[in-house]
Design a protein around this motif. Structure first.
Motif, PDB file in Angstrom:
ATOM      1  N   ILE A 136       0.835  -1.207   0.000  1.00 41.57           N
ATOM      2  CA  ILE A 136       0.000   0.000   0.000  1.00 41.57           C
ATOM      3  C   ILE A 136       0.869   1.255   0.000  1.00 41.57           C
ATOM      4  N   GLU A 151     -10.343   2.979   0.292  1.00 44.30           N
ATOM      5  CA  GLU A 151      -9.314   3.848  -0.268  1.00 44.30           C
ATOM      6  C   GLU A 151      -8.771   4.807   0.788  1.00 44.30           C
ATOM      7  N   ALA A 205      -6.477   2.902   3.058  1.00 47.43           N
ATOM      8  CA  ALA A 205      -5.175   2.716   2.406  1.00 47.43           C
ATOM      9  C   ALA A 205      -4.341   3.988   2.484  1.00 47.43           C
ATOM     10  N   SER A 223      -2.037  -3.734 -10.801  1.00 46.59           N
ATOM     11  CA  SER A 223      -3.328  -3.045 -10.785  1.00 46.59           C
ATOM     12  C   SER A 223      -4.498  -4.002 -10.906  1.00 46.59           C
ATOM     13  N   TRP A 246       2.364   1.633  -3.510  1.00 53.70           N
ATOM     14  CA  TRP A 246       1.469   1.468  -4.650  1.00 53.70           C
ATOM     15  C   TRP A 246       1.534   2.628  -5.650  1.00 53.70           C
ATOM     16  N   SER A 272      -5.597  -4.731  -7.334  1.00 49.87           N
ATOM     17  CA  SER A 272      -6.269  -3.600  -6.693  1.00 49.87           C
ATOM     18  C   SER A 272      -7.640  -3.360  -7.302  1.00 49.87           C
TER      19      SER A 272
END
Length: 358
Positions: free
Chosen positions: A51, A216, A219, A193, A54, A196
């Protein structure tokens, strides 16, 4: 008696089947988690690091031709993470090897203390209160030869051996956990991706659009926490390393690295700089010891109570108090992982509160 039509029992049968399927799926998930329970910490650590990195992974994936070399990108990021974690310890060992000639002075001082004891520092006699108690304790335990001291005699060989075995077992478990974490991190980076996107779709399907937004924001809280811990830790290590060098603490660079590593955990830096101040105090450098103590606590106070919550709160829009409570309460409840779980849970609390008062 009225006869029930054949189609009337179908809705009730579907409800029963749906409930049974839900229970079965829940039991299977619990069983699967129980089977892999020893590897859950490695997966959670890998998820936290993924995370945090990312945005970098997405930037690398957006480059032309990156899809064709996704394995190389994942391998590069995983190796970078491994080096970032291992390199400080390697630098500490290297610095210790380069400065090994100074360790002979420490060994000589320890042998002299073992044979003759540690003299009472002159500052103790000038303490505003408690000087008599401190002096009597010092004379009883440290001023005499250490092999005759009650404090030293309390350290039995059996307890030292048991501690060494426990430490070795913990270190071995940590190395195994670190290896599985790197493997899991590589798999997550390689999925990229796609993973995710599937997680966001699954969250929105289960909890709606608000659930996806909440994930989100959680994260973002984890990402801000990682940045706050690492940046503040490096800053504390740099400032206190300079203080060590100015006050004449030996192995200043080595202690600065150790302080940076310890400072990545809240309120762990005092362990290092208090030990350095104690060494200066024993050597008679009372002014230097006080300077290290005062400067160290000022740095920790500013970093832990203002800079770190500001860095974490700015990325999650969390109030200062919730960030502080999230870090400390999470660490107390969940250990090291709680440093990241705590702010994420505080984010959930804040989002729910804002949605409730709208």
């Amino acid at each position: 008696m009225t006869q029930r039509k054949p189609g009337e029992s179908e809705p009730s049968n579907k409800k029963i089947q749906h409930a049974a399927s839900t229970v079965l799926y829940a039991l299977l998930v619990i069983l699967a988690l129980w089977v892999v329970r020893d590897f859950i910490p490695a997966v959670v650590w890998a998820a936290v690091i993924a995370i945090a990195l990312w945005p970098l992974l997405q930037h690398l994936e957006s480059q032309p031709g990156s899809r064709a070399r996704s394995t190389g990108v994942a391998l590069l990021l995983t190796a970078a993470v491994g080096l970032f974690i291992v390199l400080p310890f390697l630098l500490v060992l290297t610095q210790a090897a380069h400065e090994s000639h100074e360790s002979h002075e420490l060994i000589a001082w320890f042998k002299q203390a073992e044979a003759n004891g540690i003299p009472l520092p002159s500052l103790v006699e000038h303490l505003p209160f408690g000087s008599q108690q401190v002096s009597s304790w010092w004379q009883e335990n440290l001023a005499r030869p250490l092999h005759e001291s009650p404090v030293a005699n309390g350290l039995h060989a059996e307890s030292v051996l048991a501690f060494s075995r426990h430490f070795g077992a913990v270190a071995a478990h940590g190395l195994i956990l670190f290896g599985f974490m790197l493997v899991t991190l590589f798999v997550i980076f390689q999925a990229g991706s796609n993973m995710s996107g599937n997680l966001i779709k699954a969250t929105r399907r289960a909890f709606g659009v608000d659930g996806g937004q909440l994930v989100e924001q959680m994260a973002a809280a984890v990402r801000g926490t990682v940045s706050g811990l690492v940046v503040v830790g490096i800053g504390e290590g740099l400032l206190l390393g300079i203080a060590y060098a100015i006050t004449g603490v030996p192995h200043a660079t080595l202690l600065g690295l150790l302080t940076a590593i310890a400072a990545m955990l809240p309120f762990c830096a005092p362990i290092i700089f208090c030990a350095a101040a104690l060494w200066l105090f024993v050597q008679g450098a009372t002014v230097g010891a006080l300077c290290v103590l005062i400067f160290g606590f000022v740095v920790v106070l500013v970093a832990e109570h203002f800079v770190r919550p500001l860095l974490i709160g700015s990325s999650t829009r969390l109030p200062f108090l919730l960030v502080l409570f999230g870090i400390l309460g999470g660490a107390q409840t969940f250990g090291l992982l709680g440093l990241f779980i705590g702010p994420a849970l505080m984010t959930v609390l804040t989002v729910l509160w804002r949605a409730w008062v709208k």
